[in-house]
Design a protein around this motif. Sequence first.
Motif, PDB file in Angstrom:
ATOM      1  N   ALA A  29      12.379  23.621   2.144  1.00  0.00           N
ATOM      2  CA  ALA A  29      11.266  22.980   1.131  1.00  0.00           C
ATOM      3  C   ALA A  29      12.395  21.578   0.714  1.00  0.00           C
ATOM      4  CB  ALA A  29      11.145  23.509  -0.127  1.00  0.00           C
ATOM      5  N   GLN A  30      13.660  21.781   0.929  1.00  0.00           N
ATOM      6  CA  GLN A  30      14.604  20.561   0.415  1.00  0.00           C
ATOM      7  C   GLN A  30      14.415  19.379   1.196  1.00  0.00           C
ATOM      8  OE1 GLN A  30      16.214  21.025  -2.256  1.00  0.00           O
ATOM      9  NE2 GLN A  30      17.031  18.946  -2.216  1.00  0.00           N
ATOM     10  N   GLN A  31      13.932  19.772   2.714  1.00  0.00           N
ATOM     11  CA  GLN A  31      14.020  18.314   3.403  1.00  0.00           C
ATOM     12  C   GLN A  31      12.419  17.764   3.156  1.00  0.00           C
ATOM     13  OE1 GLN A  31      13.435  18.654   7.834  1.00  0.00           O
ATOM     14  NE2 GLN A  31      14.259  16.895   7.900  1.00  0.00           N
ATOM     15  N   CYS A  81       6.214  19.142  -9.453  1.00  0.00           N
ATOM     16  CA  CYS A  81       5.962  20.209 -10.420  1.00  0.00           C
ATOM     17  C   CYS A  81       5.743  21.515  -9.848  1.00  0.00           C
ATOM     18  CB  CYS A  81       4.667  20.163 -11.275  1.00  0.00           C
ATOM     19  SG  CYS A  81       3.137  19.700 -10.396  1.00  0.00           S
ATOM     20  N   THR A  82       5.793  22.730 -10.548  1.00  0.00           N
ATOM     21  CA  THR A  82       5.758  24.117  -9.776  1.00  0.00           C
ATOM     22  C   THR A  82       4.574  24.762 -10.478  1.00  0.00           C
ATOM     23  OG1 THR A  82       7.630  24.563 -11.306  1.00  0.00           O
ATOM     24  CG2 THR A  82       8.087  24.495  -8.992  1.00  0.00           C
ATOM     25  N   PRO A  83       3.375  24.311 -10.233  1.00  0.00           N
ATOM     26  CA  PRO A  83       2.148  24.658 -11.118  1.00  0.00           C
ATOM     27  C   PRO A  83       1.835  26.221 -11.226  1.00  0.00           C
ATOM     28  CG  PRO A  83       1.256  23.465  -9.530  1.00  0.00           C
ATOM     29  CD  PRO A  83       2.752  23.583  -9.456  1.00  0.00           C
ATOM     30  N   GLN A  94       6.257  28.063 -13.112  1.00  0.00           N
ATOM     31  CA  GLN A  94       6.957  26.859 -13.315  1.00  0.00           C
ATOM     32  C   GLN A  94       8.521  27.340 -13.113  1.00  0.00           C
ATOM     33  OE1 GLN A  94       9.359  26.162 -15.715  1.00  0.00           O
ATOM     34  NE2 GLN A  94       9.331  24.064 -14.980  1.00  0.00           N
ATOM     35  N   TYR A  95       9.161  26.598 -12.689  1.00  0.00           N
ATOM     36  CA  TYR A  95      10.680  26.787 -12.218  1.00  0.00           C
ATOM     37  C   TYR A  95      11.317  26.150 -13.218  1.00  0.00           C
ATOM     38  CZ  TYR A  95      14.918  28.309 -10.057  1.00  0.00           C
ATOM     39  OH  TYR A  95      15.934  29.031  -9.939  1.00  0.00           O
ATOM     40  N   PRO A  96      12.441  26.680 -14.183  1.00  0.00           N
ATOM     41  CA  PRO A  96      12.716  27.997 -13.920  1.00  0.00           C
ATOM     42  C   PRO A  96      12.037  28.967 -15.064  1.00  0.00           C
ATOM     43  CG  PRO A  96      14.318  27.176 -15.383  1.00  0.00           C
ATOM     44  CD  PRO A  96      13.053  26.230 -15.139  1.00  0.00           C
TER      45      PRO A  96
END
Length: 475
Positions: free
Chosen positions: A189-191, A254-256, A259-261
Amino acid sequence: MIDDIRLEGSTPLQQQLYEQLSQRILRQRYLPGSRLPSSRQMAGDLGVSRNTVNAVYDQLKAEGFLQSRAGKGVFVHEDIATAVKPAGPGLERPIRTAAGLPPLPVPTHTNIRTAEDANLPFQPGLPDLDAFPIRSWNRILHHQESRRALRGYDSIQGYLPLRRAIADYLRTSRGVRCEEHQVIITNGAQQALSLIADVFLQAGDRVLCENPGYRGARYALGRHGNPLVPVPLRNQVLDVGALEGLGPAKLLSCTPTHQYPMGGVLDLAQRMALVQWAQRNGCWIIEDDYDSEFHFYHKPFAAIQGMFDNAPVLYVGSFSKTLMPALRTGYLVVPEPVIKPILNAKRVSGGETPLLAQATIAEFIDSGQFGRHLRRMRQLYQDKWKEFQQKVTVELDGLVHPVAESAGMHLVLEGTFDDLALSQWLETCGFGSTPLSAHFIGKQVQTGLVMGFASASEQQMDDCLAALKTRLLAT
Ligand SMILES: Cc1ncc(COP(=O)(O)O)c(C=O)c1O
């Protein structure tokens, strides 16, 4: 002249002699124009064969360190003086930096974990590596390894059977609207996040980030110096209502679905409001769907990406949690017009993704083993989640407050302590964690520990919590 030369150890004598002579010449211990002993004399003094010395002299002559003068012998090359201390505009003063290196990059202040730290029990994001079905995986890997078709180049976009398998999986399990040509395989996911930054951000474009939020996203999206604007949370999820007051932005990360963290889940009404806000304001939503496979009591909400036609969403996923981080395989799903710009960016930043891993994952999915593995892991992580939560409640009663949505692979233990110091201390005890305060942009922070329970055994849970209790009571 050669009294200080020592030839010892297992490195070939010729190499040792070459290195020692060339270093002395470069450092000007042997001055330009000075005469070296004859090869016969040097061989005798050092106790090596004359052939060895002649070979080294020839090499140093070919490289311009030495020169022969007919009938007079071998000399340190006169031109070495200007080669070692070059003259000319801008070269008057030698650059002095660490260990004589050219100017170094501007230092960044993020800690890069070592391999040992990254794989400690409780390290957030680390799956249970022992529960991975390594035998079935290896069978597929061996089968793929022998295929000639996987030894050459492939498309920048990624291995077609894998893109097809991902598109099928995302349509059925996450409600993502996509075809295989919209899927781009990335190096984790980082790339994917870095490619988005490369393609979408111009100087000065603002990026909205959940606060607290995922640091990997912040590092990627801030990599060109764009301003990162914190968006507060409300009830452990992105506060959609706060967006109107934050001004224009090119991207919102966002991390819907977890949610992180902090672990909250954006409900349907909030999801719709978020997409509508983005459409009104011309902002792209990065939907990081990093661990939605692990919701324990009900099916996770479908992805925002699939909620509307033409939702301005860049969907990011990863196999780091569902399979293993070492694969370094993730994916992006983007609308048609974004495909080419992302592929151009990917071509210059790493190019193709290793084919063997992609082909192995594709077969793992197509054979049904991925689905079975996910079902087993969901049960395992649910058991671990219950157990860890219970143990925390009993052991650390009154010392921490567990924030525990029934999903994912980590818990947050909130508390009023120096979380950085506590996390560093835990590491010396052999346990991973990250300080909650490190997930914030700016000064308004909460403190606590983010702890990944997926990688911890029951015994490790007991040991870690006992250690934490002693420490928290003592401070
Ligand atoms: C919020 C979030 N997004 C994405 C990832 C996956 O990153 P990668 O695929 O680069 O391993 C993680 C892993 O820890 C994460 O916590």
